[in-house]
Motif scaffolding. Structure first.
Motif, PDB file in Angstrom:
ATOM      1  N   VAL A 176       0.830  -1.208   0.000  1.00 48.24           N
ATOM      2  CA  VAL A 176       0.000   0.000   0.000  1.00 48.24           C
ATOM      3  C   VAL A 176       0.863   1.256   0.000  1.00 48.24           C
ATOM      4  O   VAL A 176       0.634   2.191  -0.772  1.00 48.24           O
ATOM      5  CB  VAL A 176      -0.940   0.003   1.223  1.00 48.24           C
ATOM      6  N   VAL A 177       1.875   1.279   0.880  1.00 45.57           N
ATOM      7  CA  VAL A 177       2.749   2.449   0.991  1.00 45.57           C
ATOM      8  C   VAL A 177       3.493   2.685  -0.325  1.00 45.57           C
ATOM      9  O   VAL A 177       3.585   3.821  -0.812  1.00 45.57           O
ATOM     10  CB  VAL A 177       3.747   2.273   2.150  1.00 45.57           C
ATOM     11  N   CYS A 178       4.027   1.623  -0.910  1.00 44.20           N
ATOM     12  CA  CYS A 178       4.760   1.759  -2.178  1.00 44.20           C
ATOM     13  C   CYS A 178       3.847   2.245  -3.293  1.00 44.20           C
ATOM     14  O   CYS A 178       4.222   3.113  -4.089  1.00 44.20           O
ATOM     15  CB  CYS A 178       5.390   0.415  -2.566  1.00 44.20           C
ATOM     16  N   ALA A 179       2.634   1.677  -3.360  1.00 39.22           N
ATOM     17  CA  ALA A 179       1.700   2.059  -4.417  1.00 39.22           C
ATOM     18  C   ALA A 179       1.288   3.517  -4.306  1.00 39.22           C
ATOM     19  O   ALA A 179       1.244   4.245  -5.304  1.00 39.22           O
ATOM     20  CB  ALA A 179       0.468   1.158  -4.361  1.00 39.22           C
ATOM     21  N   LEU A 180       0.997   3.969  -3.085  1.00 37.53           N
ATOM     22  CA  LEU A 180       0.560   5.354  -2.902  1.00 37.53           C
ATOM     23  C   LEU A 180       1.657   6.349  -3.243  1.00 37.53           C
ATOM     24  O   LEU A 180       1.444   7.300  -3.997  1.00 37.53           O
ATOM     25  CB  LEU A 180       0.103   5.564  -1.454  1.00 37.53           C
ATOM     26  N   SER A 181       2.844   6.136  -2.681  1.00 35.34           N
ATOM     27  CA  SER A 181       3.928   7.093  -2.884  1.00 35.34           C
ATOM     28  C   SER A 181       4.334   7.181  -4.349  1.00 35.34           C
ATOM     29  O   SER A 181       4.656   8.262  -4.855  1.00 35.34           O
ATOM     30  CB  SER A 181       5.138   6.705  -2.023  1.00 35.34           C
ATOM     31  N   ALA A 182       4.305   6.042  -5.046  1.00 35.98           N
ATOM     32  CA  ALA A 182       4.688   6.040  -6.462  1.00 35.98           C
ATOM     33  C   ALA A 182       3.580   6.591  -7.354  1.00 35.98           C
ATOM     34  O   ALA A 182       3.850   7.280  -8.345  1.00 35.98           O
ATOM     35  CB  ALA A 182       5.055   4.621  -6.893  1.00 35.98           C
ATOM     36  N   SER A 183       2.330   6.320  -7.003  1.00 36.70           N
ATOM     37  CA  SER A 183       1.217   6.681  -7.875  1.00 36.70           C
ATOM     38  C   SER A 183       0.969   8.177  -7.947  1.00 36.70           C
ATOM     39  O   SER A 183       0.641   8.704  -9.015  1.00 36.70           O
ATOM     40  CB  SER A 183      -0.056   5.981  -7.403  1.00 36.70           C
ATOM     41  N   TYR A 184       1.082   8.879  -6.834  1.00 34.84           N
ATOM     42  CA  TYR A 184       0.826  10.316  -6.851  1.00 34.84           C
ATOM     43  C   TYR A 184       1.749  11.040  -7.828  1.00 34.84           C
ATOM     44  O   TYR A 184       1.315  11.874  -8.627  1.00 34.84           O
ATOM     45  CB  TYR A 184       0.983  10.905  -5.450  1.00 34.84           C
ATOM     46  N   ILE A 185       3.041  10.695  -7.769  1.00 36.03           N
ATOM     47  CA  ILE A 185       4.013  11.375  -8.635  1.00 36.03           C
ATOM     48  C   ILE A 185       3.803  10.988 -10.092  1.00 36.03           C
ATOM     49  O   ILE A 185       3.776  11.847 -10.984  1.00 36.03           O
ATOM     50  CB  ILE A 185       5.445  11.041  -8.189  1.00 36.03           C
ATOM     51  N   SER A 186       3.628   9.688 -10.359  1.00 38.34           N
ATOM     52  CA  SER A 186       3.489   9.232 -11.743  1.00 38.34           C
ATOM     53  C   SER A 186       2.186   9.732 -12.360  1.00 38.34           C
ATOM     54  O   SER A 186       2.137  10.074 -13.547  1.00 38.34           O
ATOM     55  CB  SER A 186       3.563   7.709 -11.814  1.00 38.34           C
ATOM     56  N   THR A 187       1.114   9.804 -11.571  1.00 35.55           N
ATOM     57  CA  THR A 187      -0.167  10.293 -12.090  1.00 35.55           C
ATOM     58  C   THR A 187      -0.078  11.765 -12.473  1.00 35.55           C
ATOM     59  O   THR A 187      -0.549  12.172 -13.539  1.00 35.55           O
ATOM     60  CB  THR A 187      -1.279  10.098 -11.051  1.00 35.55           C
ATOM     61  N   PHE A 188       0.528  12.573 -11.605  1.00 33.54           N
ATOM     62  CA  PHE A 188       0.676  13.993 -11.892  1.00 33.54           C
ATOM     63  C   PHE A 188       1.520  14.211 -13.143  1.00 33.54           C
ATOM     64  O   PHE A 188       1.215  15.069 -13.972  1.00 33.54           O
ATOM     65  CB  PHE A 188       1.323  14.698 -10.699  1.00 33.54           C
ATOM     66  N   ALA A 189       2.587  13.418 -13.302  1.00 35.27           N
ATOM     67  CA  ALA A 189       3.483  13.591 -14.447  1.00 35.27           C
ATOM     68  C   ALA A 189       2.808  13.233 -15.765  1.00 35.27           C
ATOM     69  O   ALA A 189       3.051  13.863 -16.794  1.00 35.27           O
ATOM     70  CB  ALA A 189       4.739  12.737 -14.251  1.00 35.27           C
ATOM     71  N   GLY A 190       1.940  12.220 -15.748  1.00 33.03           N
ATOM     72  CA  GLY A 190       1.353  11.751 -16.997  1.00 33.03           C
ATOM     73  C   GLY A 190      -0.023  12.281 -17.316  1.00 33.03           C
ATOM     74  O   GLY A 190      -0.544  12.024 -18.409  1.00 33.03           O
ATOM     75  N   TYR A 191      -0.636  13.062 -16.408  1.00 38.97           N
ATOM     76  CA  TYR A 191      -2.025  13.471 -16.610  1.00 38.97           C
ATOM     77  C   TYR A 191      -2.250  14.354 -17.840  1.00 38.97           C
ATOM     78  O   TYR A 191      -3.250  14.157 -18.551  1.00 38.97           O
ATOM     79  CB  TYR A 191      -2.569  14.176 -15.369  1.00 38.97           C
ATOM     80  N   PRO A 192      -1.399  15.336 -18.129  1.00 39.83           N
ATOM     81  CA  PRO A 192      -1.637  16.137 -19.344  1.00 39.83           C
ATOM     82  C   PRO A 192      -1.711  15.280 -20.607  1.00 39.83           C
ATOM     83  O   PRO A 192      -2.506  15.566 -21.509  1.00 39.83           O
ATOM     84  CB  PRO A 192      -0.422  17.074 -19.378  1.00 39.83           C
ATOM     85  N   LEU A 193      -0.904  14.224 -20.669  1.00 38.22           N
ATOM     86  CA  LEU A 193      -0.937  13.335 -21.836  1.00 38.22           C
ATOM     87  C   LEU A 193      -2.233  12.530 -21.862  1.00 38.22           C
ATOM     88  O   LEU A 193      -2.786  12.258 -22.924  1.00 38.22           O
ATOM     89  CB  LEU A 193       0.275  12.400 -21.814  1.00 38.22           C
ATOM     90  N   ASP A 194      -2.734  12.133 -20.689  1.00 41.30           N
ATOM     91  CA  ASP A 194      -4.000  11.418 -20.612  1.00 41.30           C
ATOM     92  C   ASP A 194      -5.143  12.316 -21.081  1.00 41.30           C
ATOM     93  O   ASP A 194      -6.073  11.866 -21.762  1.00 41.30           O
ATOM     94  CB  ASP A 194      -4.246  10.956 -19.174  1.00 41.30           C
ATOM     95  N   SER A 195      -5.090  13.583 -20.734  1.00 37.72           N
ATOM     96  CA  SER A 195      -6.116  14.531 -21.154  1.00 37.72           C
ATOM     97  C   SER A 195      -6.121  14.701 -22.675  1.00 37.72           C
ATOM     98  O   SER A 195      -7.178  14.716 -23.312  1.00 37.72           O
ATOM     99  CB  SER A 195      -5.875  15.890 -20.474  1.00 37.72           C
ATOM    100  N   LEU A 196      -4.945  14.812 -23.262  1.00 42.48           N
ATOM    101  CA  LEU A 196      -4.849  14.917 -24.718  1.00 42.48           C
ATOM    102  C   LEU A 196      -5.352  13.646 -25.387  1.00 42.48           C
ATOM    103  O   LEU A 196      -5.987  13.691 -26.442  1.00 42.48           O
ATOM    104  CB  LEU A 196      -3.401  15.187 -25.134  1.00 42.48           C
ATOM    105  N   LYS A 197      -5.073  12.496 -24.775  1.00 46.77           N
ATOM    106  CA  LYS A 197      -5.521  11.213 -25.329  1.00 46.77           C
ATOM    107  C   LYS A 197      -7.040  11.162 -25.437  1.00 46.77           C
ATOM    108  O   LYS A 197      -7.596  10.758 -26.470  1.00 46.77           O
ATOM    109  CB  LYS A 197      -4.998  10.076 -24.448  1.00 46.77           C
ATOM    110  N   SER A 198      -7.741  11.570 -24.393  1.00 50.96           N
ATOM    111  CA  SER A 198      -9.209  11.547 -24.406  1.00 50.96           C
ATOM    112  C   SER A 198      -9.757  12.462 -25.489  1.00 50.96           C
ATOM    113  O   SER A 198     -10.732  12.130 -26.173  1.00 50.96           O
ATOM    114  CB  SER A 198      -9.761  11.973 -23.041  1.00 50.96           C
ATOM    115  N   ARG A 199      -9.132  13.619 -25.674  1.00 48.15           N
ATOM    116  CA  ARG A 199      -9.596  14.564 -26.703  1.00 48.15           C
ATOM    117  C   ARG A 199      -9.353  14.012 -28.099  1.00 48.15           C
ATOM    118  O   ARG A 199     -10.186  14.166 -28.996  1.00 48.15           O
ATOM    119  CB  ARG A 199      -8.892  15.910 -26.525  1.00 48.15           C
TER     120      ARG A 199
END
Length: 341
Positions: free
Chosen positions: A26-49
């Motif tokens: 749980v600790v590993c997943a949370l700490s890693a996910s916040y950073i990776s999600t923030f870094a990749g979100y703009p690309l995810d937004s462009l993908k949906s469009r």
């Protein structure tokens, strides 16, 4: 201040270390996910469009258009939804995946030290994780898609938005238009996508890690002579490759899901998955169908930016996951007593 109060120490390092060890996944997943999600979100937004545009447009041109119309925050519209839910989705997903693998190991199921057993264990564990998590993640992803496509949905209704509504307003609009069940629009497609995609993802990741020297206990050994890379690069490479390839295989399903959800959210006539897929490939006019190749290209529109997002998010995710896991493994044993003052 010496770190103590009249009631005793402010915290017990042994208790903290024990907590981190017991909840490592749980600790590993949370700490890693916040950073990776923030870094990749703009690309995810462009993908949906890109998936929902009727005409082809280049990624740089689309990014420029989004910035011009919505500003920098346009790329992060709906970001707080995955950040808010990541604590549930990632933690639960990795816990289910880890516990399923532990169950297999304890009962000697697929226990041979072979890539087949390692891959199947990861795939089955991933399928269990994806299937169970989809029930909780589907409403949040629907709202995320709604936020990302605010302007496109408004345009389909003949509305010109001067300011996009907030996330809570988007949830209220979905509820007003479709009731509580509206939060599960496109759920069957979401369920199939997450079950199949997560199974493929973990099957590939565990299989590649096995090929590159990780044993069944999770310890990374020397990489093989045919790929002499540093051990620290292995998680990023395996995460990136498994993320890109598994996503590419289920990408058409994600396109259909997003299109079905967009039409439903816009109040347009419902089209089933197969009708939607056929229209995406062959076009809306049965008497004048589009060439098959052009239709397939349309179906995979946005895959490039999605692949870049997968490389960024999944590479970072597993790199940070392994770093955090190594840190926790190297903590002092909480059961040992430290003498002296």
């Amino acid at each position: 201040m010496d770190g103590t109060t009249r009631f005793g120490p402010l915290y017990d390092p042994n208790a903290l270390n024990g907590f981190l060890r017991r909840n490592k996944a749980v600790v590993c997943a949370l700490s890693a996910s916040y950073i990776s999600t923030f870094a990749g979100y703009p690309l995810d937004s462009l993908k949906s469009r890109l998936q929902t545009t009727k005409t082809a447009i280049s990624i740089p041109k689309l990014a420029s258009l989004v910035y011009k119309e919505e500003g920098l925050m346009g790329f992060y519209r709906g970001l707080w939804i995955p950040l808010m839910t990541i604590s549930f989705v990632r933690a639960a997903s990795f816990t289910i995946y880890s516990r399923t693998k532990e169950y297999f190991a304890a009962h000697s199921i697929l226990s041979r030290n072979s890539i087949v057993d390692v891959g199947l264990t990861g795939g089955i564990s991933g399928a269990m994780s994806g299937a169970l998590i989809s029930f909780g993640s589907a409403p949040f992803e629907l709202v995320k898609v709604r936020r990302q496509l605010e302007y496109a949905i408004a345009a389909s209704k003949g509305i010109v938005l001067k300011k996009a509504p907030g996330t809570l307003e988007a949830v209220k609009e979905i509820y007003r238009s479709n009731g509580m069940g509206g939060l599960y629009i496109g759920f069957r497609l979401h369920f199939i996508r997450d079950t199949a995609g997560t199974a493929l993802y973990f099957l590939e990741y565990d299989g590649m890690r096995h090929l590159l020297g990780r044993n069944r206990l999770g310890e990374q050994g020397e990489t093989p002579s045919w790929l002499p890379i540093h051990q620290s690069v292995v998680p990023f490479m395996c995460g990136s490759v498994s993320g890109v390839t598994s996503w590419a295989l289920i990408y058409p399903l994600d396109v259909v899901k997003t299109k079905v959800q967009q039409r439903a959210l816009a109040g347009e006539r419902y089209r089933g998955p197969f009708e939607t897929l056929h229209r995406l490939i062959r076009g809306p006019d049965p008497s004048n169908p589009k060439p098959l190749l052009a239709g397939l290209v349309r179906l995979y529109r946005g895959l490039g930016v999605s692949a870049l997002r997968s490389i960024t998010t999944h590479g970072l995710l597993w790199t940070l996951f392994d770093m955090t896991a190594t840190y926790i493994d190297n903590l002092p044993n909480p059961s040992s007593n430290i003498d002296g003052e």
